[in-house]
Design a protein around this motif. Sequence first.
Motif, PDB file in Angstrom:
ATOM      1  N   LEU A  14       1.033  -1.130  -0.165  1.00  0.00           N
ATOM      2  CA  LEU A  14       0.028   0.090  -0.138  1.00  0.00           C
ATOM      3  C   LEU A  14       0.717   1.118  -0.102  1.00  0.00           C
ATOM      4  O   LEU A  14       0.542   2.314  -0.820  1.00  0.00           O
ATOM      5  CB  LEU A  14      -0.861  -0.032   1.141  1.00  0.00           C
ATOM      6  N   THR A  15       1.944   1.234   0.756  1.00  0.00           N
ATOM      7  CA  THR A  15       2.788   2.372   0.756  1.00  0.00           C
ATOM      8  C   THR A  15       3.585   2.571  -0.578  1.00  0.00           C
ATOM      9  O   THR A  15       3.592   3.802  -1.070  1.00  0.00           O
ATOM     10  CB  THR A  15       4.032   2.280   2.002  1.00  0.00           C
ATOM     11  N   ILE A  16       3.983   1.715  -1.372  1.00  0.00           N
ATOM     12  CA  ILE A  16       4.879   1.693  -2.536  1.00  0.00           C
ATOM     13  C   ILE A  16       3.568   2.020  -3.701  1.00  0.00           C
ATOM     14  O   ILE A  16       4.021   3.040  -4.215  1.00  0.00           O
ATOM     15  CB  ILE A  16       5.290   0.280  -2.936  1.00  0.00           C
ATOM     16  N   GLY A  17       2.372   1.624  -3.407  1.00  0.00           N
ATOM     17  CA  GLY A  17       1.365   2.046  -4.375  1.00  0.00           C
ATOM     18  C   GLY A  17       0.977   3.517  -4.133  1.00  0.00           C
ATOM     19  O   GLY A  17       0.688   4.317  -5.121  1.00  0.00           O
ATOM     20  N   THR A  18       0.895   3.966  -2.702  1.00  0.00           N
ATOM     21  CA  THR A  18       0.874   5.447  -2.451  1.00  0.00           C
ATOM     22  C   THR A  18       1.923   6.332  -3.093  1.00  0.00           C
ATOM     23  O   THR A  18       1.506   7.339  -3.770  1.00  0.00           O
ATOM     24  CB  THR A  18       0.580   5.509  -1.212  1.00  0.00           C
ATOM     25  N   ILE A  19       3.164   5.886  -2.966  1.00  0.00           N
ATOM     26  CA  ILE A  19       4.282   6.643  -3.636  1.00  0.00           C
ATOM     27  C   ILE A  19       4.145   6.769  -4.979  1.00  0.00           C
ATOM     28  O   ILE A  19       4.511   7.815  -5.682  1.00  0.00           O
ATOM     29  CB  ILE A  19       5.521   6.057  -2.909  1.00  0.00           C
ATOM     30  N   LEU A  20       3.960   5.599  -5.637  1.00  0.00           N
ATOM     31  CA  LEU A  20       3.865   5.562  -7.082  1.00  0.00           C
ATOM     32  C   LEU A  20       2.860   6.452  -7.660  1.00  0.00           C
ATOM     33  O   LEU A  20       2.773   7.191  -8.701  1.00  0.00           O
ATOM     34  CB  LEU A  20       3.797   3.999  -7.694  1.00  0.00           C
ATOM     35  N   LEU A  21       1.586   6.515  -6.975  1.00  0.00           N
ATOM     36  CA  LEU A  21       0.509   7.209  -7.332  1.00  0.00           C
ATOM     37  C   LEU A  21       0.805   8.845  -7.316  1.00  0.00           C
ATOM     38  O   LEU A  21       0.485   9.535  -8.022  1.00  0.00           O
ATOM     39  CB  LEU A  21      -0.914   6.975  -6.449  1.00  0.00           C
ATOM     40  N   PHE A  22       1.173   9.083  -6.008  1.00  0.00           N
ATOM     41  CA  PHE A  22       1.821  10.566  -5.901  1.00  0.00           C
ATOM     42  C   PHE A  22       2.497  10.971  -6.897  1.00  0.00           C
ATOM     43  O   PHE A  22       2.594  12.075  -7.546  1.00  0.00           O
ATOM     44  CB  PHE A  22       2.152  10.734  -4.428  1.00  0.00           C
ATOM     45  N   VAL A  23       3.543  10.140  -7.198  1.00  0.00           N
ATOM     46  CA  VAL A  23       4.759  10.644  -8.197  1.00  0.00           C
ATOM     47  C   VAL A  23       4.089  10.815  -9.505  1.00  0.00           C
ATOM     48  O   VAL A  23       4.287  11.590 -10.369  1.00  0.00           O
ATOM     49  CB  VAL A  23       5.798   9.647  -8.096  1.00  0.00           C
ATOM     50  N   THR A  24       3.016  10.049  -9.677  1.00  0.00           N
ATOM     51  CA  THR A  24       2.536   9.859 -11.162  1.00  0.00           C
ATOM     52  C   THR A  24       1.364  11.187 -11.505  1.00  0.00           C
ATOM     53  O   THR A  24       1.578  11.847 -12.437  1.00  0.00           O
ATOM     54  CB  THR A  24       1.518   8.505 -11.372  1.00  0.00           C
TER      55      THR A  24
END
Length: 134
Positions: free
Chosen positions: A82-92
Amino acid sequence: MNKFILKLIISLLLFYPVVGIAVGFVLYEYFPMHYFSLYPVIPGYFSVLGAILFFALLYYRTNNPQKTTKVYMIFRGFKFLLTIGTILLFVTIYDDFEYEFSITTAGFYFFYIIIETYLFTRFERERVAKCKKD
């Protein structure tokens, strides 16, 4: 509710926000170029996940103590994804503060992993002591 559980709940509800506010203050006052408007979401996110983990451990400790370790590891894996997904979503989505958001989130992730490991070992020690008593 016994004294041990009450002490853990108080430490969880006080320690997580205090650390988030302290780090936010340091970033805002001493490193304003690295502070970003979505910063308060990060400690809040980890506080909510920590509370969910804590109450799940409480539930499994009383209802099915043999599954406590398994549930703890599942939550850690879920939290990581979930944390990796959140970081990737924010960066995108956002072009601003990608580096700051990623580094701050990773720092909080590792900090809270240490705190949650301590919390889990306390849970297990208390559970084993209780089993030995009975």
